[in-house]
Design a protein around this motif. Structure first.
Motif, mmCIF file in Angstrom:
data_model
loop_
_atom_site.group_PDB
_atom_site.id
_atom_site.type_symbol
_atom_site.label_atom_id
_atom_site.label_comp_id
_atom_site.label_asym_id
_atom_site.label_seq_id
_atom_site.Cartn_x
_atom_site.Cartn_y
_atom_site.Cartn_z
ATOM 1 N N MET A 1 55.983 78.693 -37.834
ATOM 2 C CA MET A 1 57.109 79.601 -37.921
ATOM 3 C C MET A 1 57.257 80.094 -39.361
ATOM 4 S SD MET A 1 61.030 78.916 -36.843
ATOM 5 C CE MET A 1 61.631 77.957 -38.190
ATOM 6 N N LEU A 2 57.208 81.381 -39.554
ATOM 7 C CA LEU A 2 57.331 81.951 -40.894
ATOM 8 C C LEU A 2 58.786 81.986 -41.326
ATOM 9 C CD1 LEU A 2 54.788 84.892 -40.751
ATOM 10 C CD2 LEU A 2 54.469 82.605 -41.673
ATOM 11 N N LEU A 3 58.985 81.763 -42.603
ATOM 12 C CA LEU A 3 60.331 81.709 -43.161
ATOM 13 C C LEU A 3 60.821 83.079 -43.593
ATOM 14 C CD1 LEU A 3 59.845 78.597 -45.450
ATOM 15 C CD2 LEU A 3 61.047 78.659 -43.279
ATOM 16 N N ARG A 4 62.130 83.269 -43.518
ATOM 17 C CA ARG A 4 62.741 84.462 -44.096
ATOM 18 C C ARG A 4 62.613 84.369 -45.608
ATOM 19 N NH1 ARG A 4 67.073 82.359 -41.800
ATOM 20 N NH2 ARG A 4 68.262 82.728 -43.682
ATOM 21 N N ALA A 5 62.765 85.482 -46.291
ATOM 22 C CA ALA A 5 62.567 85.537 -47.741
ATOM 23 C C ALA A 5 63.431 84.529 -48.487
ATOM 24 C CB ALA A 5 62.822 86.953 -48.258
ATOM 25 N N ASP A 6 64.723 84.427 -48.140
ATOM 26 C CA ASP A 6 65.603 83.502 -48.866
ATOM 27 C C ASP A 6 65.237 82.050 -48.590
ATOM 28 O OD1 ASP A 6 66.521 83.826 -46.232
ATOM 29 O OD2 ASP A 6 68.611 83.486 -46.762
ATOM 30 N N ALA A 7 64.814 81.744 -47.367
ATOM 31 C CA ALA A 7 64.390 80.380 -47.032
ATOM 32 C C ALA A 7 63.087 80.039 -47.756
ATOM 33 C CB ALA A 7 64.214 80.241 -45.527
ATOM 34 N N ARG A 8 62.203 81.011 -47.899
ATOM 35 C CA ARG A 8 60.942 80.787 -48.615
ATOM 36 C C ARG A 8 61.211 80.502 -50.091
ATOM 37 N NH1 ARG A 8 55.613 84.488 -48.249
ATOM 38 N NH2 ARG A 8 56.014 84.135 -46.059
ATOM 39 N N VAL A 9 62.134 81.237 -50.688
ATOM 40 C CA VAL A 9 62.507 81.000 -52.088
ATOM 41 C C VAL A 9 63.044 79.582 -52.238
ATOM 42 C CG1 VAL A 9 64.171 81.619 -53.901
ATOM 43 C CG2 VAL A 9 62.892 83.408 -52.715
ATOM 44 N N GLU A 10 63.875 79.157 -51.322
ATOM 45 C CA GLU A 10 64.452 77.808 -51.378
ATOM 46 C C GLU A 10 63.364 76.744 -51.235
ATOM 47 O OE1 GLU A 10 67.181 75.068 -52.181
ATOM 48 O OE2 GLU A 10 67.412 77.231 -52.375
ATOM 49 N N LEU A 11 62.427 76.977 -50.354
ATOM 50 C CA LEU A 11 61.308 76.056 -50.168
ATOM 51 C C LEU A 11 60.478 75.951 -51.444
ATOM 52 C CD1 LEU A 11 59.417 74.464 -48.153
ATOM 53 C CD2 LEU A 11 58.192 76.617 -47.946
ATOM 54 N N ILE A 12 60.158 77.082 -52.033
ATOM 55 C CA ILE A 12 59.344 77.100 -53.256
ATOM 56 C C ILE A 12 60.079 76.402 -54.394
ATOM 57 C CG2 ILE A 12 58.372 78.643 -55.014
ATOM 58 C CD1 ILE A 12 57.726 80.575 -52.661
ATOM 59 N N ARG A 13 61.392 76.581 -54.470
ATOM 60 C CA ARG A 13 62.184 75.952 -55.524
ATOM 61 C C ARG A 13 62.081 74.432 -55.480
ATOM 62 N NH1 ARG A 13 66.575 73.349 -56.025
ATOM 63 N NH2 ARG A 13 67.228 73.597 -53.879
ATOM 64 N N ARG A 14 61.916 73.865 -54.279
ATOM 65 C CA ARG A 14 61.842 72.405 -54.125
ATOM 66 C C ARG A 14 60.479 71.837 -54.488
ATOM 67 N NH1 ARG A 14 64.685 73.402 -49.043
ATOM 68 N NH2 ARG A 14 62.709 73.002 -48.012
ATOM 69 N N LEU A 15 59.460 72.673 -54.633
ATOM 70 C CA LEU A 15 58.123 72.183 -54.986
ATOM 71 C C LEU A 15 58.069 71.868 -56.482
ATOM 72 C CD1 LEU A 15 56.054 74.743 -52.907
ATOM 73 C CD2 LEU A 15 56.434 72.325 -52.363
ATOM 74 N N PRO A 16 57.560 70.692 -56.852
ATOM 75 C CA PRO A 16 57.542 70.297 -58.276
ATOM 76 C C PRO A 16 56.893 71.327 -59.198
ATOM 77 C CG PRO A 16 56.909 68.451 -56.890
ATOM 78 C CD PRO A 16 57.012 69.645 -55.977
ATOM 79 N N LEU A 17 55.870 71.995 -58.744
ATOM 80 C CA LEU A 17 55.186 72.977 -59.580
ATOM 81 C C LEU A 17 56.124 74.084 -60.034
ATOM 82 C CD1 LEU A 17 52.546 74.106 -60.798
ATOM 83 C CD2 LEU A 17 52.142 75.222 -58.594
ATOM 84 N N PHE A 18 57.081 74.447 -59.189
ATOM 85 C CA PHE A 18 57.941 75.593 -59.467
ATOM 86 C C PHE A 18 59.380 75.222 -59.829
ATOM 87 C CE2 PHE A 18 54.820 77.174 -56.205
ATOM 88 C CZ PHE A 18 54.049 77.891 -57.094
ATOM 89 N N GLU A 19 59.650 73.948 -60.049
ATOM 90 C CA GLU A 19 61.039 73.500 -60.233
ATOM 91 C C GLU A 19 61.729 74.072 -61.463
ATOM 92 O OE1 GLU A 19 60.763 69.263 -60.279
ATOM 93 O OE2 GLU A 19 59.733 69.229 -62.199
#
Length: 144
Positions: A1-19
């Motif tokens: 299931m693909l994420l909406r843009a805002d949900a994708r941003v939130e997901l990326i924010r939780r990844l250590p590389l992008f924190e």
């Protein structure tokens, strides 16, 4: 299931590389990333081939193999593919989905452009790269 843009941003924010990235930077990363589901056994990267993409593991695990031997298993938050993109050399290992995966894929050109504009990201990638080089040298020394 693909994420909406805002949900994708939130997901990326939780990844250590992008924190350490700002909300604006996270939106940019999200716009560059191609979200993919990957079946177990699928080869993401093949040792010896040129690098074209960088992957961030969102969910699941990958096996990293060199010369046919498993050298690591990486999970969510890990990233692979940066060495070939930064060094412009062939892939140093094969990466295979060990479980069902969800990954973010970023093209090589977009990844390098991103690093050029985000120094905090450069630092994290450089540290991981150094750790991987140290681990490779230790493995080579153990074989000698």
């Amino acid at each position: 299931m693909l994420l909406r843009a805002d949900a994708r941003v939130e997901l990326i924010r939780r990844l250590p590389l992008f924190e350490l990235c700002s909300k604006r930077d996270l939106r940019r990363i999200a716009s560059l990333a191609d979200e993919r589901g990957v079946e177990p056994g699928t080869e993401l990267i093949r040792e010896g081939e040129p690098g074209t993409e960088f992957y961030v593991v969102v969910e699941g695990e990958v096996d990293v193999r060199r010369r046919g031997r498993r050298i690591a298993r990486l999970g969510a938050g890990s990233f692979v593919g940066e060495i070939a993109l930064l060094s412009r050399s062939p892939r140093t290992a094969t990466v295979i989905a060990a479980t069902p995966l969800r990954v973010l894929a970023i093209s090589g050109r977009d990844f390098v452009d991103l690093l050029d504009t985000l120094p905090e990201l450069w630092l994290k990638v450089a540290r991981t790269l150094a750790d991987r080089v140290d681990a490779d040298e230790a493995m080579d020394a153990a074989r000698a």
